[in-house]
Design a protein around this motif. Structure first.
Motif, PDB file in Angstrom:
ATOM      1  N   LEU A   5       0.809  -1.222   0.000  1.00 56.33           N
ATOM      2  CA  LEU A   5       0.000   0.000   0.000  1.00 56.33           C
ATOM      3  C   LEU A   5       0.844   1.274   0.000  1.00 56.33           C
ATOM      4  N   TYR A   6       2.162   1.152  -0.122  1.00 56.12           N
ATOM      5  CA  TYR A   6       3.017   2.318   0.090  1.00 56.12           C
ATOM      6  C   TYR A   6       2.734   3.442  -0.916  1.00 56.12           C
ATOM      7  N   PHE A   7       2.526   3.091  -2.189  1.00 57.22           N
ATOM      8  CA  PHE A   7       2.353   4.131  -3.207  1.00 57.22           C
ATOM      9  C   PHE A   7       0.999   4.814  -3.057  1.00 57.22           C
ATOM     10  N   GLN A   8      -0.012   4.054  -2.702  1.00 57.77           N
ATOM     11  CA  GLN A   8      -1.328   4.648  -2.483  1.00 57.77           C
ATOM     12  C   GLN A   8      -1.284   5.607  -1.293  1.00 57.77           C
ATOM     13  N   TYR A   9      -0.532   5.225  -0.248  1.00 57.74           N
ATOM     14  CA  TYR A   9      -0.380   6.134   0.897  1.00 57.74           C
ATOM     15  C   TYR A   9       0.399   7.378   0.497  1.00 57.74           C
ATOM     16  N   ALA A  10       1.449   7.225  -0.301  1.00 57.73           N
ATOM     17  CA  ALA A  10       2.236   8.383  -0.742  1.00 57.73           C
ATOM     18  C   ALA A  10       1.359   9.362  -1.507  1.00 57.73           C
ATOM     19  N   LYS A  11       0.475   8.854  -2.345  1.00 54.84           N
ATOM     20  CA  LYS A  11      -0.439   9.725  -3.086  1.00 54.84           C
ATOM     21  C   LYS A  11      -1.434  10.403  -2.139  1.00 54.84           C
ATOM     22  N   TRP A  43      -3.281  15.422   0.582  1.00 56.49           N
ATOM     23  CA  TRP A  43      -3.900  16.087   1.728  1.00 56.49           C
ATOM     24  C   TRP A  43      -2.930  16.934   2.542  1.00 56.49           C
ATOM     25  N   PHE A  44      -1.627  16.642   2.505  1.00 52.88           N
ATOM     26  CA  PHE A  44      -0.729  17.364   3.410  1.00 52.88           C
ATOM     27  C   PHE A  44       0.513  17.964   2.769  1.00 52.88           C
ATOM     28  N   ILE A  45       0.921  17.513   1.587  1.00 52.95           N
ATOM     29  CA  ILE A  45       1.978  18.235   0.883  1.00 52.95           C
ATOM     30  C   ILE A  45       1.359  19.347   0.056  1.00 52.95           C
ATOM     31  N   PHE A  46       0.306  19.014  -0.664  1.00 53.37           N
ATOM     32  CA  PHE A  46      -0.438  20.011  -1.426  1.00 53.37           C
ATOM     33  C   PHE A  46      -1.737  20.342  -0.725  1.00 53.37           C
ATOM     34  N   GLN A  47      -2.304  21.468  -1.098  1.00 53.42           N
ATOM     35  CA  GLN A  47      -3.637  21.789  -0.611  1.00 53.42           C
ATOM     36  C   GLN A  47      -4.639  20.998  -1.432  1.00 53.42           C
ATOM     37  N   ALA A  48      -5.597  20.373  -0.757  1.00 51.35           N
ATOM     38  CA  ALA A  48      -6.493  19.430  -1.415  1.00 51.35           C
ATOM     39  C   ALA A  48      -7.269  20.054  -2.567  1.00 51.35           C
ATOM     40  N   SER A  49      -7.602  21.318  -2.451  1.00 47.69           N
ATOM     41  CA  SER A  49      -8.423  21.960  -3.479  1.00 47.69           C
ATOM     42  C   SER A  49      -7.608  22.554  -4.622  1.00 47.69           C
ATOM     43  N   ASP A  50      -6.269  22.632  -4.448  1.00 47.67           N
ATOM     44  CA  ASP A  50      -5.440  23.260  -5.475  1.00 47.67           C
ATOM     45  C   ASP A  50      -4.020  22.725  -5.378  1.00 47.67           C
ATOM     46  N   GLN A  99       5.389  24.513   5.247  1.00 50.19           N
ATOM     47  CA  GLN A  99       6.413  23.879   6.075  1.00 50.19           C
ATOM     48  C   GLN A  99       6.429  22.346   6.046  1.00 50.19           C
ATOM     49  N   VAL A 100       5.677  21.720   5.151  1.00 51.48           N
ATOM     50  CA  VAL A 100       5.686  20.254   5.058  1.00 51.48           C
ATOM     51  C   VAL A 100       6.616  19.849   3.915  1.00 51.48           C
ATOM     52  N   ALA A 101       7.769  19.274   4.261  1.00 59.86           N
ATOM     53  CA  ALA A 101       8.785  18.924   3.266  1.00 59.86           C
ATOM     54  C   ALA A 101       8.517  17.595   2.594  1.00 59.86           C
ATOM     55  N   GLY A 102       7.714  16.746   3.219  1.00 62.07           N
ATOM     56  CA  GLY A 102       7.444  15.448   2.632  1.00 62.07           C
ATOM     57  C   GLY A 102       6.662  14.554   3.567  1.00 62.07           C
ATOM     58  N   CYS A 103       6.615  13.270   3.227  1.00 64.44           N
ATOM     59  CA  CYS A 103       5.869  12.286   4.007  1.00 64.44           C
ATOM     60  C   CYS A 103       6.730  11.050   4.220  1.00 64.44           C
ATOM     61  N   SER A 104       6.830  10.606   5.454  1.00 65.78           N
ATOM     62  CA  SER A 104       7.529   9.376   5.766  1.00 65.78           C
ATOM     63  C   SER A 104       6.597   8.186   5.532  1.00 65.78           C
ATOM     64  N   LEU A 105       7.170   7.095   5.058  1.00 68.44           N
ATOM     65  CA  LEU A 105       6.417   5.844   4.932  1.00 68.44           C
ATOM     66  C   LEU A 105       6.596   4.981   6.179  1.00 68.44           C
TER      67      LEU A 105
END
Length: 438
Positions: free
Chosen positions: A197-203, A208-215, A222-228
């Motif tokens: 499920l790693y790629f689905q979680y990355a997406k 929701w948290f690297i980009f703004q959901a609406s744009d 201040q969010v540089a990325g997401c840890s798996l």
């Protein structure tokens, strides 16, 4: 009416009856709920619940099944949204510019395990995911053959061989030059293994948290990325025995499971945003140059052990994130079950700071539970989606925030204040941060 004309009259009557019956028949319209465009942009949990309550009353053939067999594709976004809204809600997620970067040298068995887990993961309909396999100079014939023969079914595969010995530090900072600020990259060292499920979680995390959901053109601050990966120990705080750092568990979430913000970058499976990665690589190159490697460069406050990591790219990313009050989103589920795990096999990172060893091509026979956490399987998709859905639409201000010290703080403003103090300390030491402080 004569016997010669009555058949014609009978035929005309039959035609009239047929036409009347035909006009009286009303076909039932097909069931397709109307979609309000504003509703499509951002669905709340209550909106989704209302939709599913309505569909329970429909004919079973008209309902969209959310049950998956073991060998079917699993998509966290598909589970979150009804079928007729799916294309609209996944619009910017499926168009993500995202690449995967694998780093290897002489551990062929470890590399094979990682590549197998990548191939067996779920990518939905994605078929444009570039895979880069980076091989340092001096990699073995077995490693090269493994990389060359590996078949990647989800996009282009490219093998990048270093012309000279670089080590993981230089390999990392030279591996990826983002095409745009919104480009994304997943970094995986060879002793890492990913969940299906790693790629689905990355997406999901990116949306929701690297980009703004609406744009998608706008990023979260201040969010540089997401840890798996979810850590089980404190690798940063001072300790008398660096090879046996103290255990540490993420703080409990009110929701029981989900995500939190952490000032620590992850090197055991993570996705990073081009906007920050490009600037970080410039910072790292500046730091390893002769102008800024002197002992007079102020260490990260709090006695962070990363200050002594001479061969680690993570050391400089920690500095860069601290200077700019950046965080990474981490998963937090029971038993630290994650979307990637680290087998902590022999390498430069697994010996005392600064030491060098020969790297054997052996898989660990034991499991070091301090580093090797369980990963989600396909059968976990429903409970993962249920937990993550509670966080959709939240801002970073709503999330629990953990500082580099592994202690909970009062959100990003507190990290920002600490960053300014560290910036001032670096400048007082005579170093010009140029554009490295955002």
């Amino acid at each position: 009416m004569t016997y010669r004309t009555w058949p014609l009259a009978l035929l005309a009557g039959a035609i009239c009856v047929f036409l009347i019956v035909r006009l009286c028949i009303v076909r039932a319209p097909s069931v397709e709920p109307a979609v309000d465009p504003s509703f499509v942009q951002l669905l709340s949990n209550s909106d989704i619940d209302v939709y599913f309550k309505k569909t329970r009353n429909q004919n079973p053939r008209q309902q969209q099944s959310t049950t998956f067999q073991q060998n079917e594709h699993v998509d966290l976004l598909s589970l979150a949204y009804p079928h007729h809204l799916r294309n609209a809600t996944r619009k910017h997620t499926e168009s993500l510019d995202i690449s995967i970067h694998v780093f290897a040298w002489r551990r062929a068995k470890s590399l094979k395990r990682l590549l197998s887990s990548l191939q067996e993961a779920e990518y939905g309909a994605e078929r444009n995911i570039p895979l880069f396999i980076h091989l340092d100079f001096g990699s073995t014939v077995t490693v090269k053959e493994l990389a060359s023969s590996f078949i990647w079914n989800f996009g282009e595969k490219k093998i990048v061989e270093s012309p000279e010995k670089m080590g993981i530090l230089k390999m990392m900072i030279h591996s990826w030059m983002p095409k745009t600020d919104s480009s994304l990259a997943i970094f995986l060292e060879d002793d890492v293994q990913v969940s299906p499920l790693y790629f689905q979680y990355a997406k999901w995390c990116s949306k929701w948290f690297i980009f703004q959901a609406s744009d998608r053109t706008k990023t979260q601050p201040q969010v540089a990325g997401c840890s798996l990966y979810t850590p089980r120990l404190d690798e940063i705080s001072p300790t008398p025995d660096p090879q046996n750092p103290p255990m540490w568990l993420p703080p409990k979430l009110e929701q029981g499971a989900g995500v939190f913000l952490f000032q620590l970058p992850c090197s055991w499976g993570a996705v990073y945003l081009g906007k920050y990665w490009r600037n970080f690589t410039q910072y790292a190159l500046w730091r390893i140059s002769s102008n800024s490697t002197a002992d007079s460069f102020p260490p990260v406050p709090g006695g962070a052990r990363s200050n002594t990591w001479t061969n680690s790219w993570k050391r400089f990313l920690i500095e860069y994130m601290y200077l700019n009050a950046l965080v990474v989103l981490y998963p937090s589920f029971p038993n630290q079950t994650s979307f990637s795990t680290n087998h902590y096999e022999a390498g430069v990172h697994s010996v005392p700071d600064g030491a060098q060893i020969a790297v054997p091509d052996l898989l660990r026979e034991d499991v070091d539970v301090r580093f090797t956490v369980p990963v989600f399987s396909r059968s976990d998709h429903s409970r993962v989606q249920k937990a993550l859905r509670l966080f959709e639409g939240m801002s970073t201000a709503d999330l629990l925030t953990v500082a580099l010290s592994h202690k909970t703080v009062r959100g990003l403003p507190e990290l920002t204040a600490r960053a300014k103090e560290y910036q001032n300390e670096v400048r007082r030491a005579g170093y010009n941060l140029h554009s490295f402080s955002l």
